[in-house]
Design an enzyme around this catalytic site. Structure first.
Site, PDB file in Angstrom:
ATOM      1  N   LYS A   1     -13.615  -1.007   6.052  1.00 50.05           N
ATOM      2  CA  LYS A   1     -14.147  -1.829   4.971  1.00 50.05           C
ATOM      3  C   LYS A   1     -15.205  -2.799   5.470  1.00 50.05           C
ATOM      4  O   LYS A   1     -16.305  -2.874   4.913  1.00 50.05           O
ATOM      5  CB  LYS A   1     -13.012  -2.598   4.282  1.00 50.05           C
ATOM      6  CG  LYS A   1     -12.051  -1.727   3.484  1.00 50.05           C
ATOM      7  CD  LYS A   1     -10.994  -1.110   4.366  1.00 50.05           C
ATOM      8  CE  LYS A   1     -10.026  -0.243   3.587  1.00 50.05           C
ATOM      9  NZ  LYS A   1      -9.063   0.435   4.469  1.00 50.05           N
ATOM     10  N   ASP A  47      -0.657  -5.764   9.242  1.00 50.07           N
ATOM     11  CA  ASP A  47      -1.664  -4.808   8.784  1.00 50.07           C
ATOM     12  C   ASP A  47      -2.918  -5.606   8.419  1.00 50.07           C
ATOM     13  O   ASP A  47      -2.941  -6.343   7.443  1.00 50.07           O
ATOM     14  CB  ASP A  47      -1.137  -4.026   7.579  1.00 50.07           C
ATOM     15  CG  ASP A  47      -2.045  -2.866   7.203  1.00 50.07           C
ATOM     16  OD1 ASP A  47      -3.178  -2.806   7.716  1.00 50.07           O
ATOM     17  OD2 ASP A  47      -1.638  -2.012   6.397  1.00 50.07           O
ATOM     18  N   TRP A  77       0.857  -1.179   0.000  1.00 53.26           N
ATOM     19  CA  TRP A  77       0.000   0.000   0.000  1.00 53.26           C
ATOM     20  C   TRP A  77       0.897   1.234   0.000  1.00 53.26           C
ATOM     21  O   TRP A  77       1.749   1.373   0.893  1.00 53.26           O
ATOM     22  CB  TRP A  77      -0.891  -0.033   1.246  1.00 53.26           C
ATOM     23  CG  TRP A  77      -1.839   1.107   1.394  1.00 53.26           C
ATOM     24  CD1 TRP A  77      -2.659   1.624   0.442  1.00 53.26           C
ATOM     25  CD2 TRP A  77      -2.072   1.867   2.594  1.00 53.26           C
ATOM     26  NE1 TRP A  77      -3.396   2.668   0.969  1.00 53.26           N
ATOM     27  CE2 TRP A  77      -3.061   2.840   2.275  1.00 53.26           C
ATOM     28  CE3 TRP A  77      -1.550   1.829   3.886  1.00 53.26           C
ATOM     29  CZ2 TRP A  77      -3.533   3.751   3.218  1.00 53.26           C
ATOM     30  CZ3 TRP A  77      -2.021   2.727   4.824  1.00 53.26           C
ATOM     31  CH2 TRP A  77      -2.997   3.676   4.493  1.00 53.26           C
TER      32      TRP A  77
END
Length: 395
Positions: A245, A210, A130
């Site tokens: 999310k 993560d 990311w």
């Protein structure tokens, strides 16, 4: 004083939003921005979230501060979700959760903690990763390194990853994606997680996991396999979690930094330092998103509704992956893009070059990040034939 300040380019993804909005092509497709979209192309508010917010509006009695660690009730529901209801780590009181402004805030908390309390430790991220990982860790003053993750043929390069991990200096920090790797969509198997654990133990590395997409890959518990394996096998682990999310509350900025230590005393020592980092950064996290999550997970009825909705989102994305590959068969490209069906989560590393991405944008109004990352949630039954035709035209 400001005369010497230079203008810098804006965020690439935010620039895609503006370009997409200005495009007059009636068939334009947005595959860039990393949010979930339903079949109508909208990012809906989950029914469980709506019901939880109604209860909060009715019952909320204060807007006072919630403290640097956030609402304790939030921590009590987040930890079992991440580590498992029967986690031996929780039974031993080895884990602590600090509520944060999104998963990004949790990553910055972790980075500042590492910089202040573990000076000189380098931090290693996958290549690719990311993009904001790079900015966050460098802004915190950490020395950044990379290990291979995707090879030139757009496949998971696990041998390269493992070989590189074995060369990381003893005691450094390694960032691992728990599931739904962003941007590639390639995840580790259980056997591969076991091999990573063995190298982490051998090199005495500190894992920073993560965990931004729990529930979007295979399931809430299935997606947590790697994080739980490390937590139960190692004395020390950091985990950053996001509710953006899986609860669809992107703008509420709701996340957590979970610290796992060897025992409760060491956990409390670390927890005290994390509180100072939070205090010096933003003082208190925003409360509303955490209250929504707490309201849902404390209610058997709302939690069941939320899991049902999350399953619907996950199944839709995995189905769209398979349908995209199927749509490419008439163009002779199904084998080339078979990886899209194998990947997990919202993102797919398509293997397209920057020039091909530009061609998709300029000739077809299809917008995606120039690295070739596509947001699969932007696919739909209606646009798949058009996408397949466009992909065939640029290949």
């Amino acid at each position: 004083m400001f005369e010497q300040i230079q203008r810098v380019p804006g965020d690439a993804i935010l620039g895609l939003i503006e370009a997409f909005n200005n495009d007059t092509n009636p068939q334009k497709v947005d595959l860039g921005v990393g949010v979930y979209r339903d079949a109508a192309g909208t990012t809906p508010v989950m029914r469980a979230v709506k019901e939880a917010e109604a209860l909060l509006l009715k019952n909320e009695t204060t807007k006072s501060y919630i403290g640097s660690h956030g609402d304790p009730r939030y921590g009590k529901v987040i930890l079992p979700m991440l580590l498992g209801e029967a986690s031996p780590v929780l039974a031993a009181s080895r884990a602590s959760a600090t509520q944060s402004p999104g998963g990004t805030g949790a990553l910055r908390l972790a980075a500042d903690f590492i910089h202040s309390q573990l000076p000189g430790r380098g931090i290693w991220v996958s290549d690719p990763t990311w993009p904001n990982h790079l900015g966050i860790f460098q802004a915190a003053g950490l020395k950044l390194g990379k290990y291979p993750y995707v090879d030139a043929d757009n496949r998971l390069d696990f041998p390269g990853m493992l070989a590189a991990l074995k060369e990381i200096p003893v005691g450094d920090v390694v960032v691992l994606h728990a599931c739904c790797h962003n941007p590639s969509g390639f995840d580790l198997s259980r056997e591969q997680w076991q091999q990573v654990l063995e190298v982490v133990q051998e090199r005495e590395l500190l894992p920073l996991v993560d965990f931004a997409y729990q529930g979007f890959g295979e399931g809430l518990d299935e997606d947590a396999y790697g994080a739980r394996l490390l937590a139960e096998s190692l004395d020390e682990v950091l985990i950053t979690s996001s509710c953006s999310k899986n609860f669809g509350i992107y703008r509420e900025r709701t996340g957590a930094l979970v610290v796992i230590a060897k025992n409760q005393e060491q956990m409390e020592n670390v927890r005290s330092q994390v509180a100072i980092v939070a205090r010096e950064n933003y003082s208190n996290p925003p409360a509303h998103g955490g209250a929504i999550v707490t309201e849902i997970l404390e209610s058997a009825e709302l939690a069941a509704l939320w899991r049902e909705e999350l399953t619907e989102m996950r199944d839709r994305i995995n189905g769209l992956r398979r349908d995209f590959v199927e749509a490419l068969k008439p163009h002779g490209l199904a084998e080339k893009f078979a990886c899209v069906g194998e990947q997990r989560g919202m993102f797919s590393y398509t293997g397209l070059s920057p020039e091909q991405v530009d061609q998709l944008r300029d000739e077809f109004g299809i917008y995606m990040v120039r690295s070739g990352r596509a947001n699969v949630a932007g696919f739909s039954d209606e646009n798949l034939p058009y996408l397949a035709k466009a992909f065939a035209a640029v290949n």
